[in-house]
Design a protein around this motif. Structure first.
Motif, PDB file in Angstrom:
ATOM      1  N   SER A   1      23.776  22.622  68.802  1.00 49.65           N
ATOM      2  CA  SER A   1      23.795  21.534  68.652  1.00 49.65           C
ATOM      3  C   SER A   1      22.268  21.611  69.562  1.00 49.65           C
ATOM      4  CB  SER A   1      24.775  21.328  70.162  1.00 49.65           C
ATOM      5  OG  SER A   1      24.163  21.894  71.436  1.00 49.65           O
ATOM      6  N   GLN A   2      21.794  19.932  69.619  1.00 54.52           N
ATOM      7  CA  GLN A   2      20.293  19.219  70.105  1.00 54.52           C
ATOM      8  C   GLN A   2      20.295  18.271  71.003  1.00 54.52           C
ATOM      9  OE1 GLN A   2      18.113  19.013  65.970  1.00 54.52           O
ATOM     10  NE2 GLN A   2      16.902  20.250  66.781  1.00 54.52           N
ATOM     11  N   SER A   3      21.247  17.329  70.901  1.00 50.43           N
ATOM     12  CA  SER A   3      21.629  16.333  71.398  1.00 50.43           C
ATOM     13  C   SER A   3      23.040  16.061  71.746  1.00 50.43           C
ATOM     14  CB  SER A   3      20.887  15.504  71.311  1.00 50.43           C
ATOM     15  OG  SER A   3      21.054  13.978  70.109  1.00 50.43           O
ATOM     16  N   PHE A   4      23.048  14.798  72.485  1.00 50.50           N
ATOM     17  CA  PHE A   4      24.939  14.533  72.891  1.00 50.50           C
ATOM     18  C   PHE A   4      24.711  12.593  73.124  1.00 50.50           C
ATOM     19  CE2 PHE A   4      25.637  19.280  73.667  1.00 50.50           C
ATOM     20  CZ  PHE A   4      27.019  19.242  72.597  1.00 50.50           C
ATOM     21  N   SER A   5      25.252  12.337  72.667  1.00 51.30           N
ATOM     22  CA  SER A   5      25.754  11.065  73.478  1.00 51.30           C
ATOM     23  C   SER A   5      26.993  11.008  73.335  1.00 51.30           C
ATOM     24  CB  SER A   5      24.915  10.313  72.536  1.00 51.30           C
ATOM     25  OG  SER A   5      25.828  10.350  71.182  1.00 51.30           O
ATOM     26  N   LYS A   6      27.345   9.986  74.535  1.00 50.93           N
ATOM     27  CA  LYS A   6      29.041   9.145  74.778  1.00 50.93           C
ATOM     28  C   LYS A   6      29.263   8.061  73.704  1.00 50.93           C
ATOM     29  CE  LYS A   6      32.971   8.472  77.333  1.00 50.93           C
ATOM     30  NZ  LYS A   6      33.610   8.404  76.168  1.00 50.93           N
ATOM     31  N   THR A   7      30.204   7.639  73.110  1.00 50.00           N
ATOM     32  CA  THR A   7      30.685   6.777  72.360  1.00 50.00           C
ATOM     33  C   THR A   7      31.487   5.933  72.731  1.00 50.00           C
ATOM     34  OG1 THR A   7      31.858   7.986  70.488  1.00 50.00           O
ATOM     35  CG2 THR A   7      29.243   8.217  70.105  1.00 50.00           C
ATOM     36  N   ALA A   8      31.965   5.018  72.292  1.00 52.49           N
ATOM     37  CA  ALA A   8      32.917   4.514  72.226  1.00 52.49           C
ATOM     38  C   ALA A   8      34.546   5.145  72.348  1.00 52.49           C
ATOM     39  CB  ALA A   8      33.333   2.683  71.693  1.00 52.49           C
ATOM     40  N   ALA A   9      34.516   6.135  71.154  1.00 53.48           N
ATOM     41  CA  ALA A   9      35.112   6.673  70.556  1.00 53.48           C
ATOM     42  C   ALA A   9      35.411   8.407  71.210  1.00 53.48           C
ATOM     43  CB  ALA A   9      35.408   6.562  68.848  1.00 53.48           C
ATOM     44  N   GLY A  10      34.208   8.055  72.086  1.00 53.45           N
ATOM     45  CA  GLY A  10      34.321  10.005  72.145  1.00 53.45           C
ATOM     46  C   GLY A  10      33.088  10.184  72.104  1.00 53.45           C
ATOM     47  N   TYR A  11      32.748  11.262  71.600  1.00 47.90           N
ATOM     48  CA  TYR A  11      31.134  11.266  72.010  1.00 47.90           C
ATOM     49  C   TYR A  11      30.582  11.818  70.189  1.00 47.90           C
ATOM     50  CZ  TYR A  11      32.948  13.299  76.575  1.00 47.90           C
ATOM     51  OH  TYR A  11      33.512  13.212  77.633  1.00 47.90           O
ATOM     52  N   LEU A  12      29.000  12.056  70.483  1.00 50.83           N
ATOM     53  CA  LEU A  12      28.667  12.466  69.166  1.00 50.83           C
ATOM     54  C   LEU A  12      28.055  13.526  69.620  1.00 50.83           C
ATOM     55  CD1 LEU A  12      27.359  11.529  65.902  1.00 50.83           C
ATOM     56  CD2 LEU A  12      26.082  10.343  66.909  1.00 50.83           C
ATOM     57  N   VAL A  13      28.064  14.404  68.767  1.00 47.79           N
ATOM     58  CA  VAL A  13      26.351  15.718  68.733  1.00 47.79           C
ATOM     59  C   VAL A  13      25.715  15.514  67.582  1.00 47.79           C
ATOM     60  CG1 VAL A  13      28.292  17.269  68.044  1.00 47.79           C
ATOM     61  CG2 VAL A  13      26.199  18.349  69.536  1.00 47.79           C
ATOM     62  N   LYS A  14      24.497  16.454  68.057  1.00 51.62           N
ATOM     63  CA  LYS A  14      24.024  16.248  66.411  1.00 51.62           C
ATOM     64  C   LYS A  14      22.876  17.644  67.034  1.00 51.62           C
ATOM     65  CE  LYS A  14      21.854  11.503  66.441  1.00 51.62           C
ATOM     66  NZ  LYS A  14      20.708  10.156  66.547  1.00 51.62           N
ATOM     67  N   GLY A  15      22.498  18.422  66.039  1.00 51.68           N
ATOM     68  CA  GLY A  15      22.682  19.932  65.555  1.00 51.68           C
ATOM     69  C   GLY A  15      22.326  19.837  64.186  1.00 51.68           C
ATOM     70  N   GLN A  16      21.739  21.471  64.416  1.00 54.30           N
ATOM     71  CA  GLN A  16      21.730  22.204  63.483  1.00 54.30           C
ATOM     72  C   GLN A  16      22.192  22.767  62.773  1.00 54.30           C
ATOM     73  OE1 GLN A  16      18.396  21.457  61.505  1.00 54.30           O
ATOM     74  NE2 GLN A  16      18.231  20.254  63.366  1.00 54.30           N
ATOM     75  N   LEU A  17      22.530  21.958  61.079  1.00 58.76           N
ATOM     76  CA  LEU A  17      24.060  23.117  60.519  1.00 58.76           C
ATOM     77  C   LEU A  17      22.548  23.895  59.824  1.00 58.76           C
ATOM     78  CD1 LEU A  17      26.879  23.737  59.931  1.00 58.76           C
ATOM     79  CD2 LEU A  17      26.831  21.199  58.446  1.00 58.76           C
ATOM     80  N   THR A  18      23.162  25.429  59.151  1.00 60.27           N
ATOM     81  CA  THR A  18      22.537  25.899  58.766  1.00 60.27           C
ATOM     82  C   THR A  18      23.596  26.951  57.628  1.00 60.27           C
ATOM     83  OG1 THR A  18      21.388  26.870  60.071  1.00 60.27           O
ATOM     84  CG2 THR A  18      21.177  28.262  58.560  1.00 60.27           C
ATOM     85  N   LEU A  19      23.722  26.645  56.514  1.00 63.14           N
ATOM     86  CA  LEU A  19      24.851  27.327  55.385  1.00 63.14           C
ATOM     87  C   LEU A  19      23.820  27.802  54.092  1.00 63.14           C
ATOM     88  CD1 LEU A  19      27.554  26.931  53.800  1.00 63.14           C
ATOM     89  CD2 LEU A  19      27.129  25.092  53.475  1.00 63.14           C
ATOM     90  N   LYS A  20      24.347  28.581  53.825  1.00 66.17           N
ATOM     91  CA  LYS A  20      23.618  29.940  52.666  1.00 66.17           C
ATOM     92  C   LYS A  20      21.527  28.996  52.874  1.00 66.17           C
ATOM     93  CE  LYS A  20      23.543  29.815  47.924  1.00 66.17           C
ATOM     94  NZ  LYS A  20      24.661  28.775  46.779  1.00 66.17           N
ATOM     95  N   GLY A  21      21.568  29.340  54.116  1.00 64.45           N
ATOM     96  CA  GLY A  21      19.497  30.040  54.457  1.00 64.45           C
ATOM     97  C   GLY A  21      19.553  28.528  54.730  1.00 64.45           C
ATOM     98  N   ILE A  22      19.792  27.415  54.906  1.00 62.54           N
ATOM     99  CA  ILE A  22      19.126  26.286  54.157  1.00 62.54           C
ATOM    100  C   ILE A  22      19.719  25.362  55.443  1.00 62.54           C
ATOM    101  CG2 ILE A  22      19.063  23.656  53.373  1.00 62.54           C
ATOM    102  CD1 ILE A  22      19.924  25.540  50.857  1.00 62.54           C
ATOM    103  N   THR A  23      19.247  24.328  56.735  1.00 60.06           N
ATOM    104  CA  THR A  23      18.737  24.152  57.799  1.00 60.06           C
ATOM    105  C   THR A  23      19.183  22.652  57.248  1.00 60.06           C
ATOM    106  OG1 THR A  23      18.779  26.006  59.064  1.00 60.06           O
ATOM    107  CG2 THR A  23      18.292  23.891  60.073  1.00 60.06           C
ATOM    108  N   LYS A  24      19.955  21.754  57.444  1.00 60.39           N
ATOM    109  CA  LYS A  24      19.602  20.355  57.571  1.00 60.39           C
ATOM    110  C   LYS A  24      20.536  19.794  59.516  1.00 60.39           C
ATOM    111  CE  LYS A  24      18.721  19.479  53.727  1.00 60.39           C
ATOM    112  NZ  LYS A  24      17.536  18.997  53.105  1.00 60.39           N
ATOM    113  N   GLU A  25      20.315  18.681  59.048  1.00 58.89           N
ATOM    114  CA  GLU A  25      20.566  18.358  60.329  1.00 58.89           C
ATOM    115  C   GLU A  25      21.444  17.024  60.023  1.00 58.89           C
ATOM    116  OE1 GLU A  25      18.798  13.941  63.493  1.00 58.89           O
ATOM    117  OE2 GLU A  25      17.740  15.709  63.935  1.00 58.89           O
TER     118      GLU A  25
END
Length: 191
Positions: A104-128
């Motif tokens: 994870s990199q950041s969290f925020s509150k939403t009307a429906a719950g929460y939102l987390v943004k972060g880096q997903l690394t799959l097969k050696g490739i990292t994407k937000e």
């Protein structure tokens, strides 16, 4: 008896309001996925053996963090022949890339719950990525969609054969036994 009751109340209050330093329960946690196959069929599957920590502080989201990995070799679509193919180089290449990880990199509150943004690394490739989620009885439940081609998964297969969009559903449980021991030791040191 009064001290034990106070410690127990403190632990329950802390666990119910803020998940702090919670170890992920690798036996219960799961990532389910589904994607289109030949535009009229849906393939469903899962990954297991999630490890890491889940720290959600609902009163101060800046102190929250998720660091989790799942074993790529656990891919399971209830079709052993397909699962073995998915473990090979052209899909998940599990020998070279044994883990699929999110940090994870950041969290925020939403009307429906929460939102987390972060880096997903799959097969050696990292994407937000962004994961909308809720906490239900201490369980992180989130959903997101990713494009498999962004991670070089199954690039030799056309989008008719295998859809680009992979829909993910995450259920991340914390290991209450380990975490309760932690809180009991911490509370005992403070008394």
């Amino acid at each position: 008896m009064k001290i034990a009751s106070s410690i127990y109340s403190l632990i329950l209050f802390t666990l119910s309001h803020n998940l702090q330093s919670q170890s992920i329960d690798s036996q219960k946690s799961i990532v389910n996925f589904e994607l289109d196959n030949f535009s009229f069929n849906t393939v469903e599957g899962s990954f297991k053996q999630m490890t890491g920590t889940l720290n959600i502080n609902s009163t101060n989201l800046t102190q929250s963090a998720i660091n989790a990995c799942i074993a790529a070799e656990t891919v399971n679509t209830d079709n052993p022949k397909r699962d073995e193919h998915l473990r090979r180089e052209d899909f998940f290449a599990v020998q070279k890339y044994p883990q699929i990880c999110f940090q994870s990199q950041s969290f925020s509150k939403t009307a429906a719950g929460y939102l987390v943004k972060g880096q997903l690394t799959l097969k050696g490739i990292t994407k937000e990525v962004s994961i909308p989620f809720n906490l239900e009885n201490g369980v992180f439940k989130g959903q997101l969609s990713i494009n498999r081609l962004d991670f070089n998964v199954g690039t030799d297969y056309g989008t008719f054969t295998i859809g680009n969009e992979v829909r993910l559903s995450i259920s991340c449980f914390v290991d209450w036994a380990i975490n309760c021991k932690y809180w009991l030791k911490k509370a005992a040191r403070e008394f």
